[in-house]
Design a protein around this motif. Structure first.
Motif, PDB file in Angstrom:
ATOM      1  N   GLU A  33       0.177 -15.427   2.591  1.00  0.00           N
ATOM      2  CA  GLU A  33       0.498 -14.115   3.308  1.00  0.00           C
ATOM      3  C   GLU A  33       1.796 -14.153   3.995  1.00  0.00           C
ATOM      4  OE1 GLU A  33      -0.895 -13.074   6.870  1.00  0.00           O
ATOM      5  OE2 GLU A  33      -0.287 -11.100   6.137  1.00  0.00           O
ATOM      6  N   ASP A  34       2.313 -15.324   4.574  1.00  0.00           N
ATOM      7  CA  ASP A  34       3.562 -15.279   5.155  1.00  0.00           C
ATOM      8  C   ASP A  34       4.646 -15.012   3.879  1.00  0.00           C
ATOM      9  OD1 ASP A  34       2.789 -16.121   7.649  1.00  0.00           O
ATOM     10  OD2 ASP A  34       2.950 -17.934   7.468  1.00  0.00           O
ATOM     11  N   ALA A  35       4.441 -15.422   2.767  1.00  0.00           N
ATOM     12  CA  ALA A  35       5.274 -15.269   1.805  1.00  0.00           C
ATOM     13  C   ALA A  35       5.436 -14.119   1.450  1.00  0.00           C
ATOM     14  CB  ALA A  35       4.833 -16.387   0.278  1.00  0.00           C
ATOM     15  N   LEU A  36       4.369 -13.423   1.185  1.00  0.00           N
ATOM     16  CA  LEU A  36       4.104 -11.951   0.869  1.00  0.00           C
ATOM     17  C   LEU A  36       5.002 -11.084   2.085  1.00  0.00           C
ATOM     18  CD1 LEU A  36       0.505 -11.346  -0.575  1.00  0.00           C
ATOM     19  CD2 LEU A  36       2.726 -11.672  -1.740  1.00  0.00           C
ATOM     20  N   ASN A  37       4.855 -11.448   3.215  1.00  0.00           N
ATOM     21  CA  ASN A  37       5.332 -10.679   4.276  1.00  0.00           C
ATOM     22  C   ASN A  37       6.891 -10.960   4.158  1.00  0.00           C
ATOM     23  OD1 ASN A  37       3.704  -9.476   6.129  1.00  0.00           O
ATOM     24  ND2 ASN A  37       3.142 -11.113   7.002  1.00  0.00           N
ATOM     25  N   ALA A  38       7.343 -11.816   3.830  1.00  0.00           N
ATOM     26  CA  ALA A  38       8.862 -12.252   3.577  1.00  0.00           C
ATOM     27  C   ALA A  38       9.633 -11.311   2.615  1.00  0.00           C
ATOM     28  CB  ALA A  38       9.264 -13.799   3.477  1.00  0.00           C
ATOM     29  N   VAL A  39       8.931 -10.913   1.742  1.00  0.00           N
ATOM     30  CA  VAL A  39       9.503  -9.826   0.706  1.00  0.00           C
ATOM     31  C   VAL A  39       9.807  -8.482   1.278  1.00  0.00           C
ATOM     32  CG1 VAL A  39       8.858  -8.244  -1.409  1.00  0.00           C
ATOM     33  CG2 VAL A  39       7.821 -10.884  -1.157  1.00  0.00           C
ATOM     34  N   PRO A  40      11.133  -8.450   1.181  1.00  0.00           N
ATOM     35  CA  PRO A  40      11.700  -7.038   1.904  1.00  0.00           C
ATOM     36  C   PRO A  40      11.071  -5.924   1.721  1.00  0.00           C
ATOM     37  CG  PRO A  40      13.398  -8.492   0.849  1.00  0.00           C
ATOM     38  CD  PRO A  40      12.229  -9.041   0.384  1.00  0.00           C
ATOM     39  N   ARG A  41      10.979  -5.176   2.821  1.00  0.00           N
ATOM     40  CA  ARG A  41      10.243  -3.850   2.523  1.00  0.00           C
ATOM     41  C   ARG A  41      10.914  -2.958   1.572  1.00  0.00           C
ATOM     42  NH1 ARG A  41       6.593  -0.980   5.171  1.00  0.00           N
ATOM     43  NH2 ARG A  41       6.848   0.944   5.286  1.00  0.00           N
ATOM     44  N   GLY A  42      12.055  -3.069   1.399  1.00  0.00           N
ATOM     45  CA  GLY A  42      13.093  -2.268   0.315  1.00  0.00           C
ATOM     46  C   GLY A  42      12.569  -2.532  -0.944  1.00  0.00           C
ATOM     47  N   TYR A  43      12.250  -3.736  -1.309  1.00  0.00           N
ATOM     48  CA  TYR A  43      11.763  -3.739  -2.820  1.00  0.00           C
ATOM     49  C   TYR A  43      10.424  -2.770  -3.046  1.00  0.00           C
ATOM     50  CZ  TYR A  43      14.448  -8.242  -3.042  1.00  0.00           C
ATOM     51  OH  TYR A  43      15.511  -9.285  -2.908  1.00  0.00           O
ATOM     52  N   ARG A  44       9.792  -2.933  -2.176  1.00  0.00           N
ATOM     53  CA  ARG A  44       8.519  -2.157  -2.446  1.00  0.00           C
ATOM     54  C   ARG A  44       8.701  -0.466  -2.423  1.00  0.00           C
ATOM     55  NH1 ARG A  44       6.948  -5.555   1.542  1.00  0.00           N
ATOM     56  NH2 ARG A  44       5.309  -7.407   0.856  1.00  0.00           N
ATOM     57  N   GLU A  45       9.424  -0.153  -1.417  1.00  0.00           N
ATOM     58  CA  GLU A  45       9.935   1.444  -1.416  1.00  0.00           C
ATOM     59  C   GLU A  45      10.726   1.750  -2.564  1.00  0.00           C
ATOM     60  OE1 GLU A  45      11.746   1.178   2.430  1.00  0.00           O
ATOM     61  OE2 GLU A  45       9.956   1.609   3.461  1.00  0.00           O
ATOM     62  N   GLY A  46      11.404   0.825  -3.117  1.00  0.00           N
ATOM     63  CA  GLY A  46      12.447   1.090  -4.261  1.00  0.00           C
ATOM     64  C   GLY A  46      11.390   1.245  -5.489  1.00  0.00           C
ATOM     65  N   SER A  47      10.302   0.350  -5.696  1.00  0.00           N
ATOM     66  CA  SER A  47       9.502   0.395  -6.815  1.00  0.00           C
ATOM     67  C   SER A  47       8.685   1.643  -6.812  1.00  0.00           C
ATOM     68  CB  SER A  47       8.695  -0.823  -6.733  1.00  0.00           C
ATOM     69  OG  SER A  47       7.545  -0.703  -7.620  1.00  0.00           O
ATOM     70  N   VAL A  48       8.081   1.769  -5.565  1.00  0.00           N
ATOM     71  CA  VAL A  48       7.455   3.324  -5.407  1.00  0.00           C
ATOM     72  C   VAL A  48       8.223   4.396  -5.757  1.00  0.00           C
ATOM     73  CG1 VAL A  48       5.867   4.558  -4.060  1.00  0.00           C
ATOM     74  CG2 VAL A  48       5.637   1.778  -3.907  1.00  0.00           C
ATOM     75  N   ALA A  49       9.253   4.413  -5.183  1.00  0.00           N
ATOM     76  CA  ALA A  49      10.346   5.417  -5.612  1.00  0.00           C
ATOM     77  C   ALA A  49      10.673   5.617  -7.124  1.00  0.00           C
ATOM     78  CB  ALA A  49      11.693   5.479  -4.949  1.00  0.00           C
ATOM     79  N   MET A  50      10.514   4.443  -7.757  1.00  0.00           N
ATOM     80  CA  MET A  50      10.883   4.692  -9.125  1.00  0.00           C
ATOM     81  C   MET A  50       9.650   5.420  -9.898  1.00  0.00           C
ATOM     82  SD  MET A  50      14.073   3.338  -9.964  1.00  0.00           S
ATOM     83  CE  MET A  50      13.931   3.101 -11.518  1.00  0.00           C
ATOM     84  N   GLY A  51       8.575   5.420  -9.199  1.00  0.00           N
ATOM     85  CA  GLY A  51       7.193   6.080  -9.629  1.00  0.00           C
ATOM     86  C   GLY A  51       6.156   5.020 -10.230  1.00  0.00           C
ATOM     87  N   ALA A  52       6.362   3.645  -9.716  1.00  0.00           N
ATOM     88  CA  ALA A  52       5.331   2.800  -9.984  1.00  0.00           C
ATOM     89  C   ALA A  52       4.252   2.848  -9.003  1.00  0.00           C
ATOM     90  CB  ALA A  52       6.034   1.414  -9.518  1.00  0.00           C
ATOM     91  N   THR A  53       3.006   2.429  -9.688  1.00  0.00           N
ATOM     92  CA  THR A  53       1.759   2.662  -8.727  1.00  0.00           C
ATOM     93  C   THR A  53       1.872   1.327  -7.799  1.00  0.00           C
ATOM     94  OG1 THR A  53       0.531   1.178 -10.404  1.00  0.00           O
ATOM     95  CG2 THR A  53       0.785   3.746 -10.602  1.00  0.00           C
ATOM     96  N   LYS A  54       0.593   1.484  -6.778  1.00  0.00           N
ATOM     97  CA  LYS A  54       0.756   0.190  -6.048  1.00  0.00           C
ATOM     98  C   LYS A  54       0.535  -0.968  -6.756  1.00  0.00           C
ATOM     99  CE  LYS A  54      -0.683  -0.791  -1.536  1.00  0.00           C
ATOM    100  NZ  LYS A  54      -0.593  -0.134  -0.173  1.00  0.00           N
ATOM    101  N   TRP A  55      -0.503  -1.024  -7.507  1.00  0.00           N
ATOM    102  CA  TRP A  55      -0.766  -2.260  -8.308  1.00  0.00           C
ATOM    103  C   TRP A  55       0.456  -3.000  -9.153  1.00  0.00           C
ATOM    104  CZ3 TRP A  55      -2.747  -6.711  -8.831  1.00  0.00           C
ATOM    105  CH2 TRP A  55      -2.995  -7.359  -9.999  1.00  0.00           C
TER     106      TRP A  55
END
Lengths: 291, 290
Positions: free
Chosen positions: B164-186
């Motif tokens: 869980e710590d490792a997942l937390n360390a992934v920068p928020r921007g990565y996820r936002e970028g991915s979702v902005a590109m139209g990727a689903t949550k999964w």
């Protein structure tokens, strides 16, 4: 800052002072008894009766197995080692090398019972058959007149005097130069309690423990006695007169020189009162067995 | 005077700081000193690959292959069970669960870590062991499988909290970028978050394994302790830890058996050291990259 160090000083002073009364108590009258699990309850019963009469003496009885007790005696961490087996040559040599003179004292007699689930139709075995079962030459109950089921064989752990006794007297059939071993597939249980638990739950299991542990939940097997040519069920009477073939002495190992509370305690154990406790705990007392 | 105090306090803190290293060193030296004595009597190969463990016979046979395999089987089983569940649990806590539930779950996982192993062993003995026996129609429920299941419970908290710590360390921007590109949550979790946190996940798994292989009390109570070479999960096994715990009290200091138990300790130490080393390496790899 000064206050901090004052407090630190007081703290250390307290830490040094607190154990004092305990050290003093330990000095006066305390006996450490350690060893055979078979004898733990017996030792506890003796200790309680003795402490009632001599409130100033504190006796601590712990188990762990005969080997544990003897090791503790040699390492000088207990006063009396309770043992359900003889000390080995090696242990005597070690005692000598540590400058400790050890004496052996028998304090009672125990019988080993082999137990199965009450629904198991097998009710009697010979020592040869037992040996074959514990070395996995016989692996199915039908080979000894039971149902067509694999046998689940239970033994005590290696720190148990009962384990060593069964290895020498049953698995190796009392032959000094025997090389038979418990089969690797034999389950090593941590206590007599654990064996009783598993045999109670398991219709295909066979295990062993001291006569004192026997209860209604399990069925004790009759053992063939070649001298009388009969199968003998384990009970106090036949253990007393020696008809039941699997019996062994219960021993104290202690330093040669006894003094103070330890000597009093040993005298109590050998007294009539002490020996009546042996009988109460389902072991065989000394006097009667000699008579 | 003040300078003097300063000096004393600094000294105390320094000693506390290096104390753990000193202790580790002392323990290691003691372990080596006692364990290596065995090899004056018994060959290393004979010890590691001997198939028979009869330490109290005359002469003793001190082969620990069944014990090593016993430990490895139980550990392997626990890993197979705990890693998928632990990873999924960490993903749910870290990525999906709403804030309030996340806190409850985290507390729950930490609580699982707080249960003493003997309690887990005891619960396993009275509930799991009869169940395993009944379900698989075995002669006994005291098997490697029971041990693996119980140990999986112990490895889970380690795996979940580190991952869980490792997942937390992934920068928020990565996820936002991915979702902005139209990727689903999964898609985001699978393609972006998990790969970025991969080294941390490996570390989590390795530390979980390290926890399992050193565990003693629970396995001793529920694996049956028969020192045979295991051929399936439905057989009793005897682990290295259980052997040390069950036999240590009986040995006389200075006997071959005593040295053999310390030698088993060295083998265990070596295994956990390698496992922890891998975990550490993958953790540092991650730091270097991010």
């Amino acid at each position: 800052m000064n206050r901090f160090f004052q407090m630190l000083g007081v703290f250390f002073l307290l830490v040094c002072l607190i154990p004092l009364p305990f050290v003093h108590a330990a000095d006066s009258q305390s006996i450490q008894i350690k060893g055979s699990d078979t004898m733990v309850n017996l030792g506890q019963a003796w200790a309680e009766a003795f402490m009632e009469a001599n409130p100033s003496v504190l006796i601590a009885v712990t188990g762990g197995g005969s080997g544990t007790g003897i090791a503790a005696l040699l390492n000088r961490t207990c006063d009396i080692a309770q043992s359900s087996r003889e000390m080995s040559e090696k242990e005597y040599e070690l005692a000598e090398s540590k400058g400790l003179e050890v004496q052996r004292m028998s304090v009672g007699i125990d019988s080993i019972v082999f137990v199965v689930h009450p629904e198991n139709p097998v009710s009697q075995l010979t020592i040869d058959q037992l040996s074959d079962i514990f070395t996995a030459k016989i692996t199915n109950w039908k080979e000894v007149g039971g149902p067509d089921e694999p046998i689940l064989v239970l033994s005590r752990e290696r720190n148990s005097g009962t384990h060593v006794y069964v290895l020498e007297e049953i698995v190796r059939k009392g032959k000094k130069d025997g090389t038979e071993e418990f089969a690797p597939s034999v389950l090593m249980m941590l206590s007599s309690q654990a064996i009783e638990q598993e045999v109670t739950d398991n219709k295909t299991a066979i295990g062993y423990f001291g006569l004192g542990y026997l209860n209604e939940q399990v069925k004790a097997l009759s053992i063939y006695n070649p001298k009388t040519n009969t199968y003998v069920a384990p009970n106090l009477e036949d253990a007393l007169n020696g008809t039941y073939p699997i019996s062994r002495p219960l021993l104290f190992y202690l330093p040669n020189k006894l003094e103070g509370a330890v000597k009093q305690f040993v005298d109590f154990v050998l007294s009539e009162k002490g020996q009546s406790i042996v009988l109460d705990m389902n072991f065989v007392p000394l006097k009667k067995s000699e008579a | 005077m003040r300078k003097y105090y300063e000096f004393v306090v600094e000294g105390l803190i320094f000693i506390s700081g290096i104390a753990s290293i000193i202790f580790v060193l002392l323990i290691f030296i003691f372990l080596l000193k006692e364990g290596l004595m065995l090899f004056r009597q018994v060959g290393v190969f004979e010890f590691l690959f001997g198939e028979h463990w009869y330490p109290i016979s005359e002469p003793p046979r001190l082969g620990i292959l069944p014990l090593i395999l016993g430990s490895l089987w139980v550990t392997f089983g626990a890993t197979v069970i705990s890693v998928p569940i632990g990873v999924a649990c960490a993903i749910y806590i870290g990525e999906i669960a709403p804030g309030w539930l996340r806190e409850i779950l985290k507390a729950g996982v930490e609580l699982l870590a707080a249960i003493p192993s003997i309690v887990l062993g005891f619960i396993g003995l009275v509930t799991l062991v009869p169940l395993v026996k009944k379900i698989f129609h075995l002669p006994t429920g005291l098997t490697a499988l029971s041990g693996s299941i119980m140990l999986a419970f112990m490895a889970m908290p380690t795996i979940v909290s580190i991952m869980e710590d490792a997942l937390n360390a992934v920068p928020r921007g990565y996820r936002e970028g991915s979702v902005a590109m139209g990727a689903t949550k999964w898609q985001t979790i699978r393609r972006i978050v998990l790969p970025s946190a991969s080294s941390g996940i490996i570390a989590a798994v390795m530390l979980g394994i390290g926890r399992v292989i050193g565990e003693t009390m629970a396995v001793m109570m529920i694996t049956g302790n028969a020192a045979m070479i295991p051929k399936s999960f439905f057989q009793p096994v005897r682990t290295m830890t259980a052997t040390i715990a069950a036999e240590m009290g009986e040995t006389v200091q200075g006997s071959d058996h005593y040295f053999a138990l310390f030698a088993i300790g060295i083998v265990l130490f070596a295994i956990t050291f390698v496992v922890n080393l891998f975990a550490d390496m993958s953790l540092h790899q991650k730091q270097a990259r991010v």
